[in-house]
Structure formats: structure tokens, C-alpha cells
Design a protein around this motif. Structure first.
Motif, short mmCIF file in Angstrom:
data_model
loop_
_atom_site.label_atom_id
_atom_site.label_comp_id
_atom_site.label_asym_id
_atom_site.label_seq_id
_atom_site.Cartn_x
_atom_site.Cartn_y
_atom_site.Cartn_z
N GLU A 181 0.84 -1.21 0.00
CA GLU A 181 0.00 0.00 0.00
C GLU A 181 0.87 1.26 0.00
O GLU A 181 0.53 2.26 -0.63
N ARG A 182 2.00 1.17 0.67
CA ARG A 182 2.92 2.31 0.70
C ARG A 182 3.49 2.59 -0.70
O ARG A 182 3.64 3.74 -1.11
N GLU A 183 3.82 1.52 -1.43
CA GLU A 183 4.34 1.69 -2.79
C GLU A 183 3.27 2.22 -3.73
O GLU A 183 3.53 3.07 -4.58
N LEU A 184 2.04 1.73 -3.57
CA LEU A 184 0.93 2.25 -4.37
C LEU A 184 0.68 3.73 -4.08
O LEU A 184 0.32 4.49 -4.97
N GLN A 185 0.87 4.13 -2.82
CA GLN A 185 0.68 5.54 -2.48
C GLN A 185 1.71 6.41 -3.18
O GLN A 185 1.39 7.54 -3.60
N LYS A 186 2.92 5.93 -3.33
CA LYS A 186 3.94 6.69 -4.07
C LYS A 186 3.52 6.86 -5.53
O LYS A 186 3.68 7.94 -6.10
N LEU A 187 2.95 5.81 -6.11
CA LEU A 187 2.45 5.91 -7.47
C LEU A 187 1.30 6.92 -7.54
O LEU A 187 1.23 7.74 -8.46
N ARG A 188 0.39 6.87 -6.56
CA ARG A 188 -0.69 7.85 -6.50
C ARG A 188 -0.14 9.28 -6.47
O ARG A 188 -0.67 10.18 -7.14
N ASN A 189 0.90 9.49 -5.69
CA ASN A 189 1.48 10.83 -5.56
C ASN A 189 2.06 11.32 -6.88
O ASN A 189 1.93 12.50 -7.24
N ILE A 190 2.74 10.41 -7.62
CA ILE A 190 3.28 10.78 -8.93
C ILE A 190 2.14 11.14 -9.89
O ILE A 190 2.19 12.15 -10.60
N LEU A 191 1.10 10.30 -9.91
CA LEU A 191 -0.04 10.55 -10.78
C LEU A 191 -0.69 11.89 -10.46
O LEU A 191 -0.94 12.70 -11.36
N ALA A 192 -0.94 12.15 -9.19
CA ALA A 192 -1.64 13.37 -8.79
C ALA A 192 -0.86 14.61 -9.20
O ALA A 192 -1.42 15.56 -9.78
N PHE A 193 0.44 14.63 -8.93
CA PHE A 193 1.26 15.80 -9.25
C PHE A 193 1.34 16.01 -10.76
O PHE A 193 1.13 17.12 -11.26
N SER A 194 1.64 14.94 -11.50
CA SER A 194 1.87 15.09 -12.94
C SER A 194 0.58 15.40 -13.70
O SER A 194 0.59 16.18 -14.66
N LEU A 195 -0.54 14.82 -13.29
CA LEU A 195 -1.79 15.06 -14.00
C LEU A 195 -2.28 16.50 -13.78
O LEU A 195 -2.78 17.13 -14.72
N THR A 196 -2.13 17.02 -12.57
CA THR A 196 -2.60 18.39 -12.32
C THR A 196 -1.72 19.43 -13.01
O THR A 196 -2.15 20.56 -13.21
#
Length: 290
Positions: free
Chosen positions: A170-185
Motif C-alpha cells: 500500500e505504501r508503494e501504491l501511495q507513491k504511485l498515486r502521488n506521482i499521478l496526482a502531481f503530474s496530471l494536475t
């Protein structure tokens, strides 16, 4: 750390990579430091952890290559690598493709990335597809698949979790979420999704751009997507839409033969980079990274 100067260095570096942007390092590392020469003339991120009171260098997930930026001379490489060996007793890191091995402790292992220039028009690029890729695409085009260019990060993560081929915490998935959120916005990334004829998401891929380099950073495929060759369909459509642009599509390579065949099927060619490892731990701690 002056992140503005750091990112200006990346802006000017011919070997710049999205992985070495300060914001990206913040997302994939719990902490990181750097070696800097002069007024950010040359930099090298140090991605480190601590275990049993010992600091060591490691390669973060979602971060294929780091090393020295901009492209170093042999003398600069030697200077950085010697300092790394002085500061840390253990390292397992990937250097970027423009950083050649220098004489040092430890060992280098050559690895392969796969790249595809999109500068030519689509017909010329597609003319270099392999027979295998063309067979897969022929099958995919009969399946009434539908491409959506901007699926949400939430939908992608749900699909990813449901179709994990390699276990992620879940921690690794959260890092992916963070990359997605920053780059998409900030319009740096885009998530392509392929839906089946009954409107089920069956393949998805996240592309992220830094200057002229577009990296196929993460992807997921369901059993239905594999059956319908949906990932071949997705990549081909991405190539169609971006052909003729000054983009370099970076597939990141793979250790899995079937994935390598997928990328090479689109005409991707190898780019070599090096994995660097050394272990100066005392004999009774040699096992500590296992």
C-alpha cells in the motif's frame, strides 16, 4: 538544497530525466540528499535509507535511472563515484545512459532500456513493426476496443490493484498515486485506458513527459485485456497520435522476455545504462541488505 537551482540544472542537462526532477524525487523517496559541484554545475541525487544505523544507497521504485547530471566527463564521474564510496559502505543504484563506468570499487552491470523515436510519420514507424506485433494488432482491431485518453488516477489505481502482476505494498501504491496526482494536475502526464465492447476497462498505461522524452512509466492489463491484445492496441494508438512530433518514447526496458518482445515489436531500439553495486560492509554485516 536549493530546488530551484537543482531544477534549472535539469532544464539545461542534455541527459535530463523525469526521475531526477526534485518534485519526482520527493514523491518516490522518503528522503534524499545530493552531491553538488560548484553552483549546481553538476549534481547527483543520493537516494538513501538507514538500516541498523547504517546509511546505504538504493534505487527507488518507479525510478529507472539516476546518476550524474548533466552528462559528466570521465574526471567528474570519477570524482562523484569516489565520494559516494567514501560516504556509503553499500550501494545498489542505476546510473543514467550518458554516464559511463569509471574505475572504482564495486562492479558495473550493463542493462538495457528500449527507446522509440516518434519524429517520423506514423506510416514509417508502423512499417518497422514486427510480424508478431502486426498479428497482435490485427486481432486487437477485431475486438471493438475503445480508447479513452484521460482516465482518472483513482480508476487507474483501482484497476492496477485488481490486476497486480508484481506485488506492491500500500505504501508503494501511495507513491504511485502521488506521482499521478502531481503530474496530471500539471499536465505532465496522461493515463490512457482501453475498454472492451461491454465497457470494461481491460488495459491502461500512464505516460509522463519531461521535455522531449515521454516515459511509459506504469501499466496494467486484465486477463481480458491480455486475451484481446489491448496493450498492443493502446501503444499503437499512442504512437499514431504522437507520430511526427519531436518525442522520444521511453519504454524503460524490462527483465521479462514477453514484455521486451512487446516493446521491440514496435521498433524500439536498445539504450544501454549501468547498474552499479559495491559492498564495503564488514563481513558480519554482508547479509544485512538481503
Amino acid at each position: 538544497m536549493d530546488t530551484d537551482q537543482w531544477d534549472r540544472c535539469m532544464d539545461d542537462a542534455p541527459n535530463a530525466l523525469i526521475y531526477a526532477r526534485s518534485w519526482y524525487l520527493d514523491k518516490v523517496c522518503d528522503r534524499w540528499d545530493a552531491l553538488v559541484i560548484g553552483d549546481y554545475r553538476y549534481v547527483m541525487p543520493l537516494t538513501f535509507r538507514r538500516k541498523l544505523g547504517i546509511s546505504y544507497l538504493y534505487q527507488p521504485l518507479f525510478c529507472q535511472q539516476l546518476g550524474i547530471f548533466p552528462t559528466p566527463t570521465k574526471e567528474i564521474s570519477q570524482q562523484f563515484i569516489q565520494e559516494v564510496a567514501r560516504l556509503f559502505p553499500f550501494a545498489e543504484i542505476n546510473l543514467n545512459a550518458m554516464q559511463l563506468p569509471v574505475e572504482s570499487i564495486g562492479a558495473y552491470e550493463e542493462r538495457e532500456n528500449l527507446m522509440l523515436s516518434l519524429q517520423n510519420r506514423y506510416e514509417l514507424i508502423a512499417g518497422n513493426y514486427s510480424k508478431h506485433a502486426n498479428r497482435k494488432l490485427k486481432k486487437a482491431r477485431k475486438q471493438q476496443l475503445n480508447l479513452v485518453r484521460s482516465i482518472s488516477a483513482e480508476e487507474y489505481i483501482r484497476f492496477k490493484k485488481k490486476n497486480l502482476q508484481v506485488r506492491l505494498s500500500e505504501r508503494e501504491l501511495q507513491k504511485l498515486r502521488n506521482i499521478l496526482a502531481f503530474s496530471l494536475t500539471r499536465s505532465l502526464g496522461q493515463i490512457y485506458g482501453v475498454y472492451s465492447s461491454d465497457n470494461q476497462l481491460c488495459a491502461a498505461a500512464f505516460f509522463i513527459r519531461d521535455k522531449h522524452r515521454v516515459t511509459y512509466l506504469n501499466a496494467a492489463n486484465s486477463a481480458e485485456g491480455k486475451k484481446y491484445q489491448a496493450m498492443y492496441f493502446l501503444i499503437d494508438r499512442f504512437i499514431q497520435e504522437n507520430a511526427g512530433k519531436d518525442f522520444l518514447l521511453d519504454f524503460e526496458g524490462s527483465q521479462i522476455p514477453g514484455v521486451v518482445r512487446l516493446y521491440k515489436g514496435f521498433g524500439a531500439t536498445p539504450e544501454k545504462y549501468h547498474h552499479y553495486r559495491f559492498n564495503r560492509l564488514p563481513w558480519w554485516l554482508k547479509w544485512f541488505k538481503k
